[in-house]
Every structure is written in structure tokens, then in C-alpha cells.
Design an enzyme around this catalytic site. Structure first.
Site, mmCIF file in Angstrom:
data_model
loop_
_atom_site.group_PDB
_atom_site.id
_atom_site.type_symbol
_atom_site.label_atom_id
_atom_site.label_comp_id
_atom_site.label_asym_id
_atom_site.label_seq_id
_atom_site.Cartn_x
_atom_site.Cartn_y
_atom_site.Cartn_z
ATOM 1 N N GLU A 6 0.849 -1.182 0.000
ATOM 2 C CA GLU A 6 0.000 0.000 0.000
ATOM 3 C C GLU A 6 0.884 1.231 0.000
ATOM 4 O O GLU A 6 1.760 1.369 0.866
ATOM 5 C CB GLU A 6 -0.927 0.021 1.218
ATOM 6 C CG GLU A 6 -1.858 1.234 1.213
ATOM 7 C CD GLU A 6 -2.925 1.161 2.289
ATOM 8 O OE1 GLU A 6 -3.483 2.213 2.622
ATOM 9 O OE2 GLU A 6 -3.192 0.046 2.781
ATOM 10 N N SER A 186 6.918 6.110 -1.201
ATOM 11 C CA SER A 186 8.169 5.345 -1.310
ATOM 12 C C SER A 186 8.795 5.037 0.044
ATOM 13 O O SER A 186 10.006 4.828 0.141
ATOM 14 C CB SER A 186 9.179 6.085 -2.206
ATOM 15 O OG SER A 186 8.641 6.290 -3.501
ATOM 16 N N ARG A 187 7.977 5.031 1.082
ATOM 17 C CA ARG A 187 8.407 4.674 2.431
ATOM 18 C C ARG A 187 9.416 5.662 3.037
ATOM 19 O O ARG A 187 10.063 5.351 4.028
ATOM 20 C CB ARG A 187 9.015 3.250 2.471
ATOM 21 C CG ARG A 187 8.046 2.140 2.048
ATOM 22 C CD ARG A 187 6.847 2.084 2.975
ATOM 23 N NE ARG A 187 6.050 0.899 2.796
ATOM 24 C CZ ARG A 187 4.982 0.807 1.984
ATOM 25 N NH1 ARG A 187 4.613 1.858 1.266
ATOM 26 N NH2 ARG A 187 4.293 -0.310 1.894
ATOM 27 N N LEU A 188 9.529 6.855 2.467
ATOM 28 C CA LEU A 188 10.403 7.865 3.048
ATOM 29 C C LEU A 188 9.577 8.705 4.024
ATOM 30 O O LEU A 188 9.319 9.890 3.813
ATOM 31 C CB LEU A 188 11.024 8.742 1.952
ATOM 32 C CG LEU A 188 12.270 9.534 2.359
ATOM 33 C CD1 LEU A 188 13.412 8.586 2.747
ATOM 34 C CD2 LEU A 188 12.713 10.454 1.228
ATOM 35 N N HIS A 189 9.159 8.055 5.102
ATOM 36 C CA HIS A 189 8.188 8.634 6.023
ATOM 37 C C HIS A 189 8.793 9.766 6.859
ATOM 38 O O HIS A 189 10.012 9.893 6.995
ATOM 39 C CB HIS A 189 7.662 7.551 6.965
ATOM 40 C CG HIS A 189 7.200 6.318 6.274
ATOM 41 N ND1 HIS A 189 6.319 6.333 5.222
ATOM 42 C CD2 HIS A 189 7.508 5.002 6.489
ATOM 43 C CE1 HIS A 189 6.088 5.094 4.818
ATOM 44 N NE2 HIS A 189 6.805 4.275 5.563
#
Length: 209
Positions: A6, A186-189
Site C-alpha cells: 500500500e 516510497s516509504r520515506l516517512h
């Protein structure tokens, strides 16, 4: 499950978005979840630790952010109550999936005063009062026994108020660390941590996702 993916699309989180007081920031996020009508916006996964170091978790409901901490109510002789009695250090997580937000709190849990527990118990719906009064929480029982206990108590107290059981009441988790996590593509939270310093002031820093 390895193929479940997701992507996160919500706007990010910057230091300019954050309140200097992490408790005020926590209140803001909880209020926004409530105002948006999210399901169980005050649900939190609480972790406690047994005397032999075994952690356990369960979902409880946050009932207030006041007095320098986070308040919830339960049975003091439940598993979590017994574990808190032996080790007050706890942690909980709140996750609001539609907002791509997560909050992690680390601190110590302490009982609220009896007056506060009495007032909250009296505010609960009648059925919730009955269930709390008859339940030996975390102990083995049968459904038939539970229903018989409910019927007996309802006969004694056919309407509210039901007497609050002595073993039921509130805890306030006083935090030493609070993290705010916000999903990004892109999971660069975005992830910020507040931790309490020796002088009692809060220090804030960004953490790698």
C-alpha cells in the site's frame, strides 16, 4: 502476505506542523481523528511486561489527555493491571490508517484517584457498568456463568447507577517519550520524537523512517 503493498499519499509532516508540547500535538491528532468520524479513533494498543519479562498487548480506549498524561480505565486485577502493578513502565501505539498517522507513547502508568474513577464509571452506559461490575477480567469463565452474573446484578440494580467495583478504575500514562509518524510515498516517512530531558523540558528531533 509478502505481496500486500500500500502506497502512502498523504501530505507529509514538518517541524512547522508540530506543536512544541507533544501532549497538545497528541490531542490535536486524536481530535482530528474523532472529527473525521474514523472508526474507534481513540483505540490504542497498550503493551505491558510481566515479572519474567514477557510483553503482552491489547487494545484499550483512550479516555482523556489531561494531568500530564493519557488516561484509560480497566480492571486493576486484570493481566495488564497486575503487570502494571509490578512494572509501571508501559508503551502504547495509536494508528489512524486513513490519515497515514501513527503515534507511539512510552512512559509510566499510575492509578488515578478514586474520585476520578467513580465519576467516569458513573458516566458509562448502564450495560457497560453491569459488565464491568460482574467481570473477573482475564480469568477463565464460561459464557453461561457471565450471563447468569449479569442477570443477577440486573435484578439487584435494574437501572443505573451500578456500584463501581473496587478493582475497577483508571490509569494515567505519564510520558517520557512520544513519537509522531506520518506516511510518505516510497516509504520515506516523516518521524519525529519528543523526549523529556532532565530539566523536565521536551526535546524534539527528526528520526530516520
Amino acid at each position: 502476505m509478502k505481496d500486500v503493498r500500500e502506497e502512502y499519499h498523504a501530505d507529509g509532516l514538518t517541524e512547522a506542523d508540530l506543536h512544541d508540547d507533544p501532549l497538545a500535538q497528541a490531542q490535536r491528532w486524536v481530535d482530528e481523528a474523532i472529527d473525521a468520524g474514523l472508526p474507534l479513533p481513540n483505540a490504542m494498543t497498550l503493551a505491558t511486561v510481566s515479572a519474567d519479562g514477557q510483553p503482552s498487548t491489547r487494545v484499550v480506549l483512550l479516555k482523556g489527555i489531561e494531568g500530564g498524561g493519557f488516561t484509560f480505565f480497566t480492571h486493576y486485577d486484570s493481566r495488564k493491571g497486575r503487570e502494571i502493578e509490578g512494572n509501571a513502565r508501559v508503551s502504547f501505539t495509536m494508528f489512524w490508517q486513513p490519515f497515514d498517522r501513527q503515534m507511539i507513547v512510552i512512559g509510566e502508568a499510575h492509578k488515578v484517584d478514586e474520585e476520578e474513577s467513580q465519576a467516569y464509571f458513573a458516566s458509562r452506559p448502564y450495560g457497560s457498568q453491569v459488565s464491568a461490575a460482574i467481570s473477573p477480567q482475564s480469568q477463565p469463565v464460561t459464557r453461561e456463568w457471565l450471563e447468569a452474573q449479569v442477570e443477577a446484578l440486573q435484578q439487584q440494580h435494574p437501572q443505573a447507577p451500578v456500584p463501581k467495583p473496587a478493582q475497577w478504575g483508571g490509569y494515567r500514562i505519564v510520558p517520557t517519550e512520544i513519537q509522531f509518524w506520518h506516511g510518505r510515498p516510497s516509504r520515506l516517512h516523516d518521524r519525529f520524537r519528543y523526549f523529556k530531558q532532565a530539566d523536565g523540558r521536551w526535546h524534539r528531533e527528526r528520526l530516520a523512517p
